[in-house]
Enzyme design. Structure first.
Site, PDB file in Angstrom:
ATOM      1  N   HIS A  82      41.927  47.348  51.130  1.00  0.00           N
ATOM      2  CA  HIS A  82      42.526  47.733  49.854  1.00  0.00           C
ATOM      3  C   HIS A  82      42.254  49.204  49.604  1.00  0.00           C
ATOM      4  O   HIS A  82      41.131  49.668  49.785  1.00  0.00           O
ATOM      5  CB  HIS A  82      41.923  46.905  48.709  1.00  0.00           C
ATOM      6  CG  HIS A  82      42.421  47.340  47.361  1.00  0.00           C
ATOM      7  ND1 HIS A  82      43.652  46.969  46.880  1.00  0.00           N
ATOM      8  CD2 HIS A  82      41.877  48.146  46.418  1.00  0.00           C
ATOM      9  CE1 HIS A  82      43.845  47.521  45.693  1.00  0.00           C
ATOM     10  NE2 HIS A  82      42.782  48.242  45.389  1.00  0.00           N
ATOM     11  N   ASP A 161      44.523  38.255  35.571  1.00  0.00           N
ATOM     12  CA  ASP A 161      44.544  39.698  35.816  1.00  0.00           C
ATOM     13  C   ASP A 161      45.876  40.296  35.395  1.00  0.00           C
ATOM     14  O   ASP A 161      45.917  41.378  34.819  1.00  0.00           O
ATOM     15  CB  ASP A 161      44.264  40.024  37.282  1.00  0.00           C
ATOM     16  CG  ASP A 161      44.389  41.524  37.502  1.00  0.00           C
ATOM     17  OD1 ASP A 161      43.605  42.259  36.881  1.00  0.00           O
ATOM     18  OD2 ASP A 161      45.300  41.956  38.220  1.00  0.00           O
ATOM     19  N   ARG A 168      45.268  46.006  29.035  1.00  0.00           N
ATOM     20  CA  ARG A 168      44.409  47.192  29.173  1.00  0.00           C
ATOM     21  C   ARG A 168      45.229  48.465  29.150  1.00  0.00           C
ATOM     22  O   ARG A 168      44.818  49.487  28.602  1.00  0.00           O
ATOM     23  CB  ARG A 168      43.611  47.107  30.493  1.00  0.00           C
ATOM     24  CG  ARG A 168      42.471  46.102  30.435  1.00  0.00           C
ATOM     25  CD  ARG A 168      41.977  45.775  31.826  1.00  0.00           C
ATOM     26  NE  ARG A 168      41.483  46.929  32.526  1.00  0.00           N
ATOM     27  CZ  ARG A 168      41.548  47.097  33.860  1.00  0.00           C
ATOM     28  NH1 ARG A 168      42.090  46.164  34.618  1.00  0.00           N
ATOM     29  NH2 ARG A 168      41.062  48.165  34.424  1.00  0.00           N
ATOM     30  N   SER A 183      39.459  43.377  38.263  1.00  0.00           N
ATOM     31  CA  SER A 183      40.911  43.333  38.426  1.00  0.00           C
ATOM     32  C   SER A 183      41.281  43.415  39.912  1.00  0.00           C
ATOM     33  O   SER A 183      42.029  42.579  40.436  1.00  0.00           O
ATOM     34  CB  SER A 183      41.519  44.501  37.636  1.00  0.00           C
ATOM     35  OG  SER A 183      42.868  44.665  37.947  1.00  0.00           O
ATOM     36  N   LYS A 187      42.259  39.690  42.665  1.00  0.00           N
ATOM     37  CA  LYS A 187      43.461  39.509  43.495  1.00  0.00           C
ATOM     38  C   LYS A 187      43.086  39.422  44.972  1.00  0.00           C
ATOM     39  O   LYS A 187      43.544  38.545  45.702  1.00  0.00           O
ATOM     40  CB  LYS A 187      44.425  40.681  43.262  1.00  0.00           C
ATOM     41  CG  LYS A 187      45.050  40.637  41.878  1.00  0.00           C
ATOM     42  CD  LYS A 187      45.889  41.858  41.582  1.00  0.00           C
ATOM     43  CE  LYS A 187      45.062  43.082  41.357  1.00  0.00           C
ATOM     44  NZ  LYS A 187      45.427  43.998  40.313  1.00  0.00           N
TER      45      LYS A 187
HETATM   46  N1  URA Z   1      44.165  48.561  40.334  1.00  0.00           N
HETATM   47  C1  URA Z   1      44.053  47.307  39.858  1.00  0.00           C
HETATM   48  O1  URA Z   1      44.544  46.364  40.449  1.00  0.00           O
HETATM   49  N2  URA Z   1      43.386  47.131  38.717  1.00  0.00           N
HETATM   50  C2  URA Z   1      42.805  48.131  38.030  1.00  0.00           C
HETATM   51  O2  URA Z   1      42.212  47.892  37.003  1.00  0.00           O
HETATM   52  C3  URA Z   1      42.931  49.425  38.539  1.00  0.00           C
HETATM   53  C4  URA Z   1      43.612  49.616  39.705  1.00  0.00           C
END
Ligand code: URA
Length: 433
Positions: A82, A161, A168, A183, A187
């Site tokens: 990621h 999320d 947010r 967050s 995922k």
């Molecule tokens: N990417 C995400 O998936 N979540 C965040 O809070 C910031 C970047």
């Protein structure tokens, strides 16, 4: 449980228990806790934080708000990478087939671009026919048979999320490290992984501008992933300058194909190789970095990585002939050489200015529901250290009808002439493991 009591508890800086966190996320997902109470909680977390244990529990509860993917007893070591996102960051596209060709499995759930940051899904969707909305059964079987698949988030994965991220965004609570960590990981930890390698970026083209902030984020991500049972390490990489030559969806597919041919720009190859090496090491497939590097180079040189890429494209409905003939990708009607307009020795290229130029001609989107133009973008042509005169060609702008003049101004403003020469290779500044 009473939501007001839990908000007050966090506002006072107290630690939330496992039961409280699990209840809170489940109640938010079901609608029992409304957005306004979650907004108050997110703001309390912004001020008071969550400790590592709370962040670990919050992440697990978010992951479990949906149905994490299970590969059951299917054999294989599953690993993903990621990136926190950057300008010209197409690394996932060559990296996933390289890792698949090395015998590991990459079940990658990726995102779309928003604002100045591009998204892997948008880049892949520039391949005619490529589908990023595979059902989970097809996704699982593509991962198992080909070794990699890259799709978008589905409704079943970490729905808490999706709800919280949108909230947010409009309540000035994006920048809290525990909320970012939970967050991202909710995922990634829904993908049924054994291990995860992170590319945490800092600099003008990154989500975190300072090295120190990026390091704090990387440390938290690595700790929380491990505490949730997924091996993890991170590279901290410089995102002050764009990655590679191309910024733009189809153009970045062309550059990814060059990397898979062993011919991509030096910095793009270097980052791909460094991440591939970390993935092989964390999977226990190599005893030292040199051995891993040799394996990575061998699958590229033999064409095996490219073959996996073509197989993944076909399995996802795309036209795999693009790996041989990139002219089958969307082409912009106008391609214009842009001159420097100023003389001097180039010391660096500002990533944010290049991203802005791309944005002006339609590379990205402002709102999640906007369409993007796959064909447009920028090919950057000059490197730090080069002596430019005002007629030197610095870039080719691929454009359609909008944004040309502003894009040219941004491209010229990306030229830095002050300070020491900052090469675009050597971006990896530290490792967190
Ligand atoms: N990417 C995400 O998936 N979540 C965040 O809070 C910031 C970047």
């Amino acid at each position: 449980m009473n939501p007001v009591d839990l908000i007050a508890k966090k506002r006072a800086g107290e630690v939330l228990s496992e039961t409280e966190i699990q209840w809170w996320i489940a109640a938010y997902t079901s609608g029992e806790v409304p957005d306004y109470q979650m907004a108050a909680m997110a703001m309390a977390i912004c001020f008071q934080g969550l400790n590592r244990q709370e962040t670990t529990l919050w992440t697990a509860a978010m992951r479990d708000s949906g149905e994490p993917i299970s590969f059951g007893d299917r054999p294989g070591f599953r690993i993903d990478k990621h990136s926190t996102g950057g300008v010209g960051d197409k690394i996932s596209i060559p990296l996933a087939p390289i890792i698949a060709a090395l015998g590991l499995q990459v079940p990658m759930i990726s995102g779309r671009g928003l604002g100045l940051t591009g998204g892997t899904l948008d880049k892949l969707e520039s391949i005619p026919g490529y589908r990023t909305d595979l059902d989970l059964q097809t996704f699982r079987s593509t991962v198992t048979t080909i070794g990699c698949s890259i799709i978008g988030q589905t409704g079943q994965l970490a729905p808490a999320d999706r709800m919280l991220y949108a909230l947010r965004d409009v309540t000035a609570t994006v920048s809290s490290i525990p909320l970012i960590v939970s967050s991202i990981l909710s995922k990634k930890l829904s993908e049924g992984l054994d291990a995860l390698v992170l590319d945490v970026k800092f600099g003008s083209g990154a989500f975190m501008s300072s090295f120190e902030q990026a390091e704090e984020l990387a440390r938290a991500l690595v700790d929380v992933s491990r505490a949730n049972g997924v091996a993890c390490s991170a590279l901290l990489t410089d995102m002050n300058q764009p990655i590679g030559r191309c910024v733009g969806n189809a153009l970045e597919i062309v550059e990814s194909i060059e990397v898979l041919r062993g011919q991509g720009p030096a910095d793009t190859w270097e980052l791909t190789e460094r991440l591939a090496v970390r993935m092989l090491r964390i999977a226990g497939e190599a005893n030292h970095d040199d051995e891993a590097k040799e394996a990575v180079q061998a699958v590229v040189q033999s064409g095996r990585a490219m073959a996996r890429f073509a197989a993944m494209i076909s399995a996802q409905g795309g036209d795999a002939r693009i790996v041989e003939n990139t002219e089958l990708l969307p082409q912009a009607p106008k391609v214009e050489a842009i001159s420097a307009g100023i003389a001097g020795q180039l010391t660096a290229v500002d990533a944010r200015a290049v991203a802005r130029a791309g944005h002006c001609v339609g590379v990205g989107r402002e709102r999640a529901d906007q369409a993007i133009d796959f064909a447009v973008g920028i090919e950057w042509l000059v490197e730090p250290g080069e002596q430019l005169d005002k007629d030197s060609i610095i870039a080719r702008l691929h454009w359609r009808e909008r944004g040309r003049d502003q894009a040219v101004a941004h491209l010229r403003s990306a030229l830095c002439f002050d300070g020491d020469i900052r090469p675009r290779t050597g971006r990896v500044r530290a490792e967190v493991s």
